[in-house]
Design a protein around this motif. Sequence first.
Motif, PDB file in Angstrom:
ATOM      1  N   ARG A   1       7.828 -33.964  -1.624  1.00 36.59           N
ATOM      2  CA  ARG A   1       8.736 -33.165  -0.778  1.00 36.59           C
ATOM      3  C   ARG A   1       9.055 -33.853   0.548  1.00 36.59           C
ATOM      4  NH1 ARG A   1       5.220 -28.190   1.840  1.00 36.59           N
ATOM      5  NH2 ARG A   1       3.667 -29.498   2.878  1.00 36.59           N
TER       6      ARG A   1
ATOM      7  N   PHE B   1      17.467 -37.832   0.402  1.00 38.88           N
ATOM      8  CA  PHE B   1      18.417 -38.829  -0.092  1.00 38.88           C
ATOM      9  C   PHE B   1      19.509 -38.270  -1.000  1.00 38.88           C
ATOM     10  CE2 PHE B   1      14.435 -41.037   0.915  1.00 38.88           C
ATOM     11  CZ  PHE B   1      14.907 -41.963   1.838  1.00 38.88           C
TER      12      PHE B   1
ATOM     13  N   GLY C   1       7.276 -41.011   7.180  1.00 38.17           N
ATOM     14  CA  GLY C   1       8.447 -40.426   7.851  1.00 38.17           C
ATOM     15  C   GLY C   1       8.377 -40.507   9.366  1.00 38.17           C
ATOM     16  N   LYS C   2       7.216 -40.189   9.906  1.00 40.32           N
ATOM     17  CA  LYS C   2       7.065 -40.179  11.377  1.00 40.32           C
ATOM     18  C   LYS C   2       7.281 -41.573  11.955  1.00 40.32           C
ATOM     19  CE  LYS C   2       4.457 -36.460  13.349  1.00 40.32           C
ATOM     20  NZ  LYS C   2       4.946 -35.435  12.455  1.00 40.32           N
TER      21      LYS C   2
ATOM     22  N   TRP D   1      13.537 -25.122   6.186  1.00 40.04           N
ATOM     23  CA  TRP D   1      12.751 -26.279   6.661  1.00 40.04           C
ATOM     24  C   TRP D   1      13.605 -27.537   6.628  1.00 40.04           C
ATOM     25  CZ3 TRP D   1      11.134 -31.186   5.897  1.00 40.04           C
ATOM     26  CH2 TRP D   1      10.031 -31.637   6.633  1.00 40.04           C
TER      27      TRP D   1
ATOM     28  N   HIS E   1      24.148 -44.678  10.891  1.00 42.09           N
ATOM     29  CA  HIS E   1      23.593 -44.405   9.563  1.00 42.09           C
ATOM     30  C   HIS E   1      23.116 -42.948   9.543  1.00 42.09           C
ATOM     31  CE1 HIS E   1      21.173 -44.279   6.088  1.00 42.09           C
ATOM     32  NE2 HIS E   1      20.025 -44.403   6.707  1.00 42.09           N
TER      33      HIS E   1
ATOM     34  N   ASP F   1       7.599 -27.692  -3.098  1.00 45.84           N
ATOM     35  CA  ASP F   1       7.271 -26.631  -2.156  1.00 45.84           C
ATOM     36  C   ASP F   1       7.992 -26.881  -0.831  1.00 45.84           C
ATOM     37  OD1 ASP F   1       6.146 -24.619  -0.723  1.00 45.84           O
ATOM     38  OD2 ASP F   1       4.156 -25.555  -0.549  1.00 45.84           O
ATOM     39  N   THR F   2       9.206 -26.376  -0.719  1.00 45.47           N
ATOM     40  CA  THR F   2       9.996 -26.543   0.498  1.00 45.47           C
ATOM     41  C   THR F   2      10.952 -25.364   0.619  1.00 45.47           C
ATOM     42  OG1 THR F   2      11.333 -28.123   1.760  1.00 45.47           O
ATOM     43  CG2 THR F   2      11.852 -27.937  -0.584  1.00 45.47           C
TER      44      THR F   2
ATOM     45  N   LEU G   1       8.410 -47.931   4.842  1.00 45.76           N
ATOM     46  CA  LEU G   1       9.475 -47.431   3.964  1.00 45.76           C
ATOM     47  C   LEU G   1       9.641 -48.434   2.826  1.00 45.76           C
ATOM     48  CD1 LEU G   1      11.670 -45.445   3.253  1.00 45.76           C
ATOM     49  CD2 LEU G   1      13.092 -46.377   5.052  1.00 45.76           C
TER      50      LEU G   1
ATOM     51  N   PHE H   1      20.086 -48.732  10.290  1.00 47.40           N
ATOM     52  CA  PHE H   1      18.643 -48.945  10.440  1.00 47.40           C
ATOM     53  C   PHE H   1      17.935 -48.473   9.186  1.00 47.40           C
ATOM     54  CE2 PHE H   1      17.787 -44.441  10.950  1.00 47.40           C
ATOM     55  CZ  PHE H   1      18.994 -43.960  11.440  1.00 47.40           C
TER      56      PHE H   1
ATOM     57  N   ASN I   1      19.131 -38.581   9.540  1.00 46.83           N
ATOM     58  CA  ASN I   1      18.544 -37.322   9.980  1.00 46.83           C
ATOM     59  C   ASN I   1      19.301 -36.885  11.237  1.00 46.83           C
ATOM     60  OD1 ASN I   1      16.852 -35.454  11.411  1.00 46.83           O
ATOM     61  ND2 ASN I   1      15.119 -36.128  10.175  1.00 46.83           N
TER      62      ASN I   1
ATOM     63  N   ARG J   1      14.620 -29.633  10.009  1.00 40.70           N
ATOM     64  CA  ARG J   1      14.007 -30.942  10.260  1.00 40.70           C
ATOM     65  C   ARG J   1      14.941 -32.120  10.008  1.00 40.70           C
ATOM     66  NH1 ARG J   1       8.368 -30.927  11.252  1.00 40.70           N
ATOM     67  NH2 ARG J   1       7.816 -28.754  11.538  1.00 40.70           N
TER      68      ARG J   1
ATOM     69  N   ARG K   1      18.353 -35.093  13.623  1.00 39.17           N
ATOM     70  CA  ARG K   1      17.548 -35.210  14.842  1.00 39.17           C
ATOM     71  C   ARG K   1      17.505 -36.644  15.363  1.00 39.17           C
ATOM     72  NH1 ARG K   1      12.033 -33.758  14.411  1.00 39.17           N
ATOM     73  NH2 ARG K   1      12.102 -34.114  12.185  1.00 39.17           N
ATOM     74  N   ILE K   2      17.633 -37.613  14.449  1.00 39.21           N
ATOM     75  CA  ILE K   2      17.687 -39.019  14.898  1.00 39.21           C
ATOM     76  C   ILE K   2      19.006 -39.247  15.644  1.00 39.21           C
ATOM     77  CG2 ILE K   2      17.836 -41.452  14.151  1.00 39.21           C
ATOM     78  CD1 ILE K   2      15.912 -40.806  11.866  1.00 39.21           C
TER      79      ILE K   2
HETATM   80  O1  UT7 Z   1      17.164 -44.514   6.318  1.00 39.67           O
HETATM   81  C1  UT7 Z   1      15.926 -44.317   6.935  1.00 39.67           C
HETATM   82  C2  UT7 Z   1      15.198 -43.369   6.034  1.00 39.67           C
HETATM   83  N1  UT7 Z   1      14.179 -42.560   6.573  1.00 39.67           N
HETATM   84  C3  UT7 Z   1      14.286 -41.713   7.611  1.00 39.67           C
HETATM   85  O2  UT7 Z   1      15.205 -41.647   8.346  1.00 39.67           O
HETATM   86  C4  UT7 Z   1      13.118 -40.798   7.778  1.00 39.67           C
HETATM   87  C5  UT7 Z   1      12.797 -40.482   9.200  1.00 39.67           C
HETATM   88  N2  UT7 Z   1      11.847 -39.396   9.254  1.00 39.67           N
HETATM   89  C6  UT7 Z   1      12.219 -38.110   9.101  1.00 39.67           C
HETATM   90  O3  UT7 Z   1      13.390 -37.822   8.919  1.00 39.67           O
HETATM   91  C7  UT7 Z   1      11.159 -37.059   9.246  1.00 39.67           C
HETATM   92  O4  UT7 Z   1       9.928 -37.668   9.578  1.00 39.67           O
HETATM   93  C8  UT7 Z   1      10.994 -36.188   7.972  1.00 39.67           C
HETATM   94  C9  UT7 Z   1      12.198 -35.295   7.809  1.00 39.67           C
HETATM   95  C10 UT7 Z   1      10.800 -37.046   6.747  1.00 39.67           C
HETATM   96  C11 UT7 Z   1       9.774 -35.290   8.148  1.00 39.67           C
HETATM   97  O5  UT7 Z   1       9.916 -34.489   9.291  1.00 39.67           O
HETATM   98  P1  UT7 Z   1       8.729 -34.362  10.344  1.00 39.67           P
HETATM   99  O6  UT7 Z   1       9.201 -33.436  11.375  1.00 39.67           O
HETATM  100  O7  UT7 Z   1       8.336 -35.744  10.771  1.00 39.67           O
HETATM  101  O8  UT7 Z   1       7.624 -33.673   9.489  1.00 39.67           O
HETATM  102  P2  UT7 Z   1       6.118 -34.192   9.207  1.00 39.67           P
HETATM  103  O9  UT7 Z   1       6.142 -35.307   8.233  1.00 39.67           O
HETATM  104  O10 UT7 Z   1       5.405 -34.371  10.506  1.00 39.67           O
HETATM  105  O11 UT7 Z   1       5.531 -32.930   8.510  1.00 39.67           O
HETATM  106  C12 UT7 Z   1       5.299 -31.693   9.224  1.00 39.67           C
HETATM  107  C13 UT7 Z   1       4.796 -30.668   8.231  1.00 39.67           C
HETATM  108  C14 UT7 Z   1       3.625 -31.173   7.399  1.00 39.67           C
HETATM  109  O12 UT7 Z   1       2.761 -30.080   7.185  1.00 39.67           O
HETATM  110  P3  UT7 Z   1       1.417 -29.912   8.046  1.00 39.67           P
HETATM  111  O13 UT7 Z   1       0.646 -31.176   7.812  1.00 39.67           O
HETATM  112  O14 UT7 Z   1       1.883 -29.745   9.459  1.00 39.67           O
HETATM  113  O15 UT7 Z   1       0.810 -28.697   7.451  1.00 39.67           O
HETATM  114  C15 UT7 Z   1       4.260 -31.562   6.087  1.00 39.67           C
HETATM  115  O16 UT7 Z   1       3.359 -31.472   5.015  1.00 39.67           O
HETATM  116  O17 UT7 Z   1       5.829 -30.344   7.293  1.00 39.67           O
HETATM  117  C16 UT7 Z   1       5.350 -30.547   5.980  1.00 39.67           C
HETATM  118  N3  UT7 Z   1       6.473 -30.974   5.141  1.00 39.67           N
HETATM  119  C17 UT7 Z   1       7.297 -30.107   4.551  1.00 39.67           C
HETATM  120  N4  UT7 Z   1       7.330 -28.768   4.533  1.00 39.67           N
HETATM  121  C18 UT7 Z   1       8.324 -28.177   3.835  1.00 39.67           C
HETATM  122  C19 UT7 Z   1       6.868 -32.252   4.869  1.00 39.67           C
HETATM  123  N5  UT7 Z   1       7.962 -32.219   4.082  1.00 39.67           N
HETATM  124  C20 UT7 Z   1       8.250 -30.898   3.868  1.00 39.67           C
HETATM  125  C21 UT7 Z   1       9.247 -30.227   3.159  1.00 39.67           C
HETATM  126  N6  UT7 Z   1       9.258 -28.873   3.175  1.00 39.67           N
HETATM  127  N7  UT7 Z   1      10.199 -30.880   2.475  1.00 39.67           N
END
Ligand code: UT7
Length: 332
Positions: free
Chosen positions: A150, A156, A222-223, A32, A257, A27-28, A187, A317, A260, A36, A262-263
Amino acid sequence: MTGAICGTGACVPARILDNNEIAKFVDTSDQWIQERTGVIRRRIAVEESTASMAAEAGRQALKEAGIRPEEIEMILAATATPDHIFPCAACEIQERLQAVNAVCFDLNAACSGFLFAYQTAQAYIAAGMYKTILVVGSECLSRIVNWEDRGTCILFGDGSGAVVLKAEEGRNWISAAHSDGKGGPALLCTGPNAAKAGKEGNLPGQSVDWGGSAEMEISMDGKAVFQFAVRKVPEVIHEVLDSNGLTAEDIDWFILHQANKRIVESVAKRLKTDISRFPMNLQEYGNTSSASIPILLNEMNRRGLLKKGQKIVMAGFGAGLSWGAAVLEWGI
Ligand code: UT7
């Protein structure tokens, strides 16, 4: 002695998986994911493997460097997704390249893997142990992604990048690397060994409650990872700039690296540096972990964007948690 990059290469799988296709099984939406993360599509290995892509990337790097496979003294493969637990991916790459004189081993520091492997290679060269080293970052993350989650499966992708380092007289840039095991759960990729750990025993005839899951699967807060990255990456970049008597203004390219968009934007802002000096290709490949920095470096090299004498900062990182940065002067 310092290790100068004298060739680069990259290889990504043929199969393209775009955001719209992902939206068919979780569900994405394309909107989005793009908003993001910045990712539009990624490559998924079908015929390819961690070692096959690494060997192809290595072949290209050797060709550009004008080095024969038997001249390579060491192959260092950064990977968290080797095709086998052992032998290591680097040995399989050696076999595929016929780099018969190389000593080979893998290094797993997740998304910091290439950066840490690059530093390791530099240390071997500075110590005078080896003069010609192939460093690759290669991943098939699609094998360990939970395609029902999701929050992670959108991020990845698979791929491989490589550089050849050759010892030459020159400045030994000071680099930096850090780890924080406390942050490990943020992670994580669990697997059969993790499920076994701490149980009664694993000898034949013993009753073993494996518990957990035998599947290997990425889970992520993720956060927490996002906040860690935007805080620690500018910090470690400042650290290497200071250690080398440089400022952000002296740096032509910041090759981060590719996790994202936004990072990357946030790091540029915190360094008060224009985003144009932070190239990105994550829109095409997603987060390819240890492969992302050498794939981007190769792309910039092939496009003729890297000029002799330019200064580059590479920063990695990821899981561990781990992070680090290195300065280099482009010499090709
Ligand atoms: O190499 C290092 C690897 N990792 C990273 O770099 C990850 C770093 N983190 C991120 O890139 C971000 O945290 C994510 C992209 C993973 C997530 O973005 P976010 O802006 O932090 O979203 P969130 O986790 O705060 O989720 C916000 C909302 C949530 O819904 P509610 O609770 O507000 O209703 C999630 O359930 O977005 C929802 N959500 C999605 N919606 C649609 C989470 N994933 C998805 C999705 N599609 N794929």
